[in-house]
Design an enzyme around this catalytic site. Structure first.
Site, short mmCIF file in Angstrom:
data_model
loop_
_atom_site.label_atom_id
_atom_site.label_comp_id
_atom_site.label_asym_id
_atom_site.label_seq_id
_atom_site.Cartn_x
_atom_site.Cartn_y
_atom_site.Cartn_z
N HIS A 135 32.07 40.90 41.83
CA HIS A 135 30.70 41.37 41.92
C HIS A 135 29.92 41.02 40.65
O HIS A 135 28.81 40.49 40.71
CB HIS A 135 30.72 42.88 42.14
CG HIS A 135 29.36 43.48 42.28
ND1 HIS A 135 28.59 43.29 43.41
CD2 HIS A 135 28.63 44.25 41.44
CE1 HIS A 135 27.44 43.92 43.25
NE2 HIS A 135 27.43 44.51 42.06
N GLU B 266 33.55 38.51 47.84
CA GLU B 266 33.25 39.92 47.73
C GLU B 266 33.23 40.57 49.10
O GLU B 266 33.75 41.67 49.29
CB GLU B 266 31.87 40.02 47.09
CG GLU B 266 31.64 41.22 46.25
CD GLU B 266 30.20 41.21 45.77
OE1 GLU B 266 29.95 40.54 44.78
OE2 GLU B 266 29.37 41.84 46.42
N ASN C 29 58.80 22.78 32.71
CA ASN C 29 60.11 22.18 32.53
C ASN C 29 61.21 23.09 33.08
O ASN C 29 62.11 22.65 33.78
CB ASN C 29 60.32 21.92 31.04
CG ASN C 29 61.51 21.04 30.80
OD1 ASN C 29 61.52 19.90 31.22
ND2 ASN C 29 62.51 21.57 30.13
#
Lengths: 156, 676
Positions: free
Chosen positions: B46, B68, B412
Site C-alpha cells: 500500500h 494489494e 555454490n
C-alpha cells in the site's frame, strides 16, 4: 606529454651533471631531503616512502633508476613530487633549479644512446642556448615492468 | 522528473518495502494462516503504491495496486493463500524491484506489467467480490478515552498502531513520587529501568529531558507498550522505593490512526514527512526483530558525508599521535593534562564515528531466503536455510562489498554442495539439505560462515582438475594437505562442476570471491569432509581504516603489528631458543612455536650484535602461531591505515603504512603472509 603546444614549460633537474626536463604540469612540489622510510623487498631504486602532508608517497632515486652511480646527498639534493594519472611518486635528483620554456622547434628526437642513460626514457633532446636538455618520458620511467624486474629475489 | 529531490528517498524506501515484501512473503508461505503477515505485506504494498503514484510511476502503482487487491481479498477471507498465489506475488515483487532499479539508474521505471496485472486480476476475481476502495479500508476501532496524551507525531502513532496488532498493551502509567524523595531524577531513572525491562516507553509527560533535569513536581506519566498486565506493571514499579502511588490504565487512542493512514498517500510531499515515514519503517523493522517498540529515532545520512567525517577524523588521529609525542617529550604538566584529556575525548569520538558506520549484516543476509527459495526450486533441491547472527554489525564499506561474494558462495553450496533429494536418500541422509549462514564477532574480526551438509569436496576431483588446468604439477599434488587442496578451488579459472550449470557457470569462479575478500583485508578458508558437507569461513576486519597496533623497533626502523593478530609479547633469553630442523623454535606454553626474525625478513641493515634476550611478539593465523623477533617494543597505538600507493603495489609481508606521531612513516606488518 603528448600535447602539441609550441612551448614545453619544464622543470629542469640535474643528474650526474646533465640536465633533464620534467613537464611542469606533473610536478606537485619540490621538497628538500627528509627522512625516508625504507620499504623492504621493493626495487633497489625505490628508496622507500615519505609522509607528504598525510599521503604516503614512494620515493625513487632517479640516479639508481637510470643505472648511474648513487651519490651522497648534498645541500642541493631535492625530491621532486610527481602527480601522474596513475601514480604519485617522488624523484630524488641532484638538484632542481629553473623553470624553462622549451620551444617545440628546439626538440629533436632522442638519439639511440646518450651518456649512460638508456634512450628509452628520453622522449627527446632540446638545445636551448648552449644547454643540452633531455626530456624525460615519465611513463617509461615509472613502467611497472621495470619496477617488477628490479625487485631482488623475485622470479618471473 | 520534477520530484528529483525526493527521488533518492523514494528509491531507498521502495527498496526497503520490497525487501520487507520478500521477507514477509516467505513467512507467509510457511504460515498461510497468519493474518498479521498478510497485513504487513498489504501495508508495504500500500505504501509503495502511494509513493509510486505520487512520484508519477504509473506502472509501478498499477502493479502494486493489483497486488494489494489480491492481498485484501486474502485479508477478508475471500481468498486462500496457496503456493501459486505466492509465486505470482513473488514475480510481481521481482518486477517491482526491476522497475525500482531502473528508476535508480535513471530510467522511468516503465515496464510491461499487463500480464502480471491480468494474472493478479484473475486470482482476485476468481474469488468474486473485492472492494477496490483501498485507501480508506484500514480503519481502527474508535474510542475517545484520552487523558494525558493527545499530541502524537506520526512516528509514535505508528508504534501505538503496530503494537496493538502485535498483541501488546498500550498502558498509561502515572507514577507519584514520595513527597520527601530526595533525588527525584534518580527515582525516575530507576522507574524507567523497570519500565524498559517490561516494555517500551513511547512517550512521557513531562518529557524525558525535563524528567532528567528534575523539571517536574512529584508526578509524571508515561505511555508504555508492554505485554505485561496492568497489575504486573504496577507491582514492578512499586518495588522502587520512595514511590507513593502508581496508577496504570489501558490507553486507547483513536482518530489519529486515520490520519496516519492517509499520510502514506501524501508521503514525499514534504521532506519532513518522508523522513518520518522512514522512521515508521525503521520502527516496523525493529519491531519484527525484537517484538518491542522503538525508543530511538533515526536519521538517514549520506554515506559520503560519513566518509568525509571519517577522513577528517583520521587526520585528527595522526595529529593526536603527534601531540602525545610532543607532550611526552616536553614533560609540561599542563600540556600533558590537556593532551590526555584530548586523547580521551577523541577516543570516545572515534568510537562514536566507528559505530555510526556500523550496519547490521542483516542488510546483506535478508536477500538470501528469497534467493535460496528460488534456487532450490530451479535446481529441484530441498533446502532448509538457517541464518544466525544477522544482527552482527560491520563497517558500511565492508557491507557494500561482501554481498556478491556471499551470493556466490551460497549459489555454490546449492549447486555443487547439497545433493538432490534422491541422492541424499541414497546416501542415507534426510531429503532436505541444511544450509547455515552464520555471522559473529570475535576480537577485532567478524566471521561469516557458510556451511552445508552436502556432498563435500572430492579431493581427487579437485587435484585432477588442478593438474589438467596446470594449476599444480602432479608432484606437488601428492604433497598437499587437504586444506591446501581445498584452497585450490579458489585459484583462478577453476570450477568443480562437471557440467556447467545455469546457476554457477557464469565464467567467474571462486577466485573472484577470494580476491574480493582479500581486498577487504580478510581471509577465506575452506573445510570439508566428503559426504558430510563443507564449511566456508570468511574472516573480515571490523573496520577498515583505524586499527590498533603494537609499534616495535627493529634496529632503527619502526614497524606496526596489528593487535588483532597478536596473542601476547614475551622476552626470552637466548638459552630458551631451540633448534628443530634447522629452524629456531621456542616452547611457548607447551606449544612449539617457530621464530621469525623480522630483521631477516625485512633485510634490515644490522649494526647491533645479538642480545642475550630476545623480544618476541607471538602472532597467530587461525590455529597456527609464530614468534616475531624484534628489538624493542615501543607500545600500543591507534593508527590510520594508509596505502603504499599504486606504484609499489603489493609488497611482501607489508599490508600498508601509517604516519606516526613524529610525522614519519611506519610500515604495517602483514602477519598473515609470515605464517604459511
Amino acid at each position: 606529454m603528448k600535447e602539441v603546444t609550441s612551448n614545453h614549460q619544464s622543470i629542469i633537474i640535474e643528474l650526474d651533471k646533465e640536465e633533464y626536463a620534467i613537464p611542469v604540469e606533473v610536478v606537485g612540489a619540490i621538497e628538500r631531503m627528509q627522512h625516508i622510510t625504507r620499504v623492504p623487498k621493493t626495487a633497489n631504486f625505490v628508496k622507500g616512502v615519505i609522509n607528504l602532508r598525510g599521503v604516503v608517497t614512494p620515493i625513487i632515486d632517479l640516479r639508481e633508476r637510470f643505472g648511474m652511480e648513487s651519490m651522497e646527498q648534498t645541500e642541493s639534493t631535492r625530491i621532486i613530487i610527481i602527480h601522474m594519472d596513475k601514480y604519485d611518486v617522488g624523484f630524488i635528483v641532484d638538484a632542481a633549479y629553473d623553470v624553462l620554456d622549451i620551444p617545440e622547434e628546439a626538440i629533436e628526437p632522442a638519439p639511440q644512446v646518450i651518456g649512460t642513460v638508456d634512450a628509452d626514457y628520453i622522449g627527446g633532446v632540446a638545445k636551448v642556448d648552449k644547454r643540452l636538455i633531455m626530456l624525460l618520458e615519465l611513463e617509461k620511467v615509472l613502467s611497472q615492468e621495470t619496477y617488477h624486474a628490479a625487485i631482488p629475489g623475485q622470479e618471473g | 522528473m520534477e520530484n528529483n529531490e525526493y527521488l533518492e528517498v523514494f528509491i531507498e524506501e521502495s527498496k526497503e518495502h520490497i525487501q520487507s515484501l520478500n521477507d514477509q512473503l516467505l513467512v507467509l508461505e510457511n504460515e498461510p494462516e497468519n493474518m498479521d503477515t498478510v497485513g504487513e505485506i498489504f501495508r508495504s504494498a500500500h505504501t509503495l503504491k502511494g509513493m509510486a503514484a505520487t512520484m508519477g510511476f504509473q506502472d509501478l502503482a498499477d502493479l502494486t495496486h493489483k497486488m494489494e487487491n489480491v492481498l485484501d481479498a486474502v485479508r477478508n477471507d475471500q481468498l486462500k493463500i496457496t503456493t501459486d498465489i505466492i509465486d505470482v506475488i513473488f514475480q510481481a515483487v521481482d518486477q517491482l524491484e526491476g522497475m525500482v532499479l531502473d528508476i535508480a539508474e535513471g530510467g522511468d521505471g516503465s515496464s510491461d506489467v499487463q500480464e502480471l496485472v491480468n494474472t493478479l486480476q484473475a486470482i482476485e476475481s476468481n474469488q468474486g467480490v473485492v472492494s477496490v476502495n483501498e485507501l480508506t479500508k484500514e480503519t481502527k476501532p474508535e474510542s475517545s478515552d484520552q487523558a494525558h496524551f493527545y499530541q502524537f507525531d506520526q512516528f509514535e502513532l505508528a508504534i501505538i498502531d503496530q503494537s496493538k496488532e502485535n498483541g501488546f498493551e498500550n498502558l498509561e502509567v502515572t507514577v507519584k513520587l514520595n513527597e520527601n524523595c530526595l533525588l527525584k531524577a534518580a527515582r525516575v531513572y530507576m522507574v524507567f529501568e523497570v519500565l524498559e525491562q517490561i516494555g517500551e516507553v513511547i512517550k512521557a509527560d513531562p518529557t524525558v529531558q525535563d524528567l532528567e533535569e528534575e523539571n517536574f513536581d512529584l508526578q509524571f506519566h508515561v505511555l508504555l507498550v508492554t505485554k505485561d498486565s496492568a497489575e504486573d506493571v504496577k507491582q514492578k514499579i512499586l518495588k522502587v522505593s520512595e514511590i507513593e502511588e502508581v496508577i496504570v490504565s489501558t490507553f486507547e487512542q483513536d482518530k489519529n490512526v486515520q490520519a496516519n493512514n492517509d499520510e502514506n498517500n501524501k508521503v514525499e510531499k514534504e521532506s519532513i514527512e518522508s523522513k518520518e515515514s522512514s522512521q515508521n519503517k525503521n520502527a516496523d523493522d525493529s519491531k519484527k526483530k525484537t517484538g518491542k517498540g522503538v525508543t530511538s529515532k533515526t536519521i538517514r545520512v549520506n554515506i559520503d558525508r560519513l566518509d568525509g567525517l571519517m577522513n577528517l577524523f583520521e587526520e585528527l588521529v595522526i595529529d593526536r599521535g603527534r601531540l602525545e609525542q610532543i607532550s611526552a617529550n616536553l614533560k609540561h604538566a599542563d600540556l600533558q593534562e590537556t593532551v590526555e584529556r584530548m586523547s580521551r575525548i577523541s577516543g570516545d569520538l572515534q568510537n562514536i564515528i566507528l559505530n555510526m558506520r556500523m550496519v547490521p549484516i542483516e542488510q546483506v543476509f535478508n536477500r538470501f531466503p528469497r534467493m535460496v527459495r528460488q534456487l532450490s526450486k530451479d535446481l529441484g533441491k530441498k533446502i532448509n536455510l538457517d541464518i544466525i547472527g544477522a544482527e552482527t554489525e560491520l563497517d558500511r564499506t565492508v557491507i557494500d562489498e561482501i554481498g556478491d561474494p556471499l551470493v556466490h558462495l551460497i549459489r555454490n553450496a546449492l549447486d555443487h554442495g547439497i545433493e538432490t533429494p534422491e541422492k541424499r536418500q541414497e546416501a542415507g541422509k534426510k531429503e532436505e539439505g541444511d544450509l547455515l549462514l552464520e555471522a559473529y564477532h570475535s576480537g577485532n574480526h567478524v566471521f561469516i560462515e557458510i556451511s552445508d551438509d552436502g556432498a563435500g569436496i572430492n579431493r581427487e576431483k579437485v587435484v585432477n582438475k588442478a593438474i589438467s588446468n596446470h594449476v599444480i604439477t602432479e608432484e606437488e599434488a601428492s604433497q598437499l594437505t587437504d586444506k591446501q587442496v581445498y584452497q585450490l578451488i579458489m585459484s583462478s579459472g577453476f570450477s568443480t562442476a562437471d557440467t556447467i550449470s545455469d546457476v554457477s557457470g557464469r565464467g567467474v569462479g571462486l577466485d573472484v570471491v577470494k580476491n574480493t575478500i582479500e581486498s577487504l583485508g580478510g581471509t577465506i578458508t575452506i573445510e570439508s569432509e566428503e559426504g558430510k558437507g563443507s564449511l566456508f569461513s570468511i574472516q573480515l576486519p571490523l573496520t577498515l581504516s583505524i586499527i590498533s597496533v603494537l609499534l616495535v623497533e627493529v634496529e632503527k626502523e619502526k614497524y606496526a603489528i596489528p593487535l588483532s593478530s597478536i596473542i601476547e609479547t614475551a622476552i626470552i633469553s637466548k638459552s630458551e631458543i631451540l633448534n628443530a630442523h634447522n629452524k629456531k623454535v621456542i616452547d611457548f606454553r607447551g606449544k612449539v612455536v617457530p621464530l621469525i626474525d623480522l630483521k631477516n625478513v625485512f633485510e634490515v641493515p644490522t649494526e647491533k650484535q645479538d642480545d642475550e634476550f630476545y623480544s618476541i611478539v607471538i602472532i597467530r593465523k587461525g590455529d597456527r602461531m609464530a614468534g616475531l623477533v624484534v628489538d624493542t617494543f615501543i607500545g600500543q597505538q591507534e593508527i590510520v591505515l594508509k596505502s603504499l600507493g599504486d606504484y609499489l603495489g603489493d609488497v611482501f609481508a607489508i599490508s600498508g603504512a601509517t604516519i606516526l606521531g613524529d610525522g614519519q612513516v611506519a610500515l604495517i606488518v602483514d602477519t598473515n603472509t609470515l605464517i604459511n
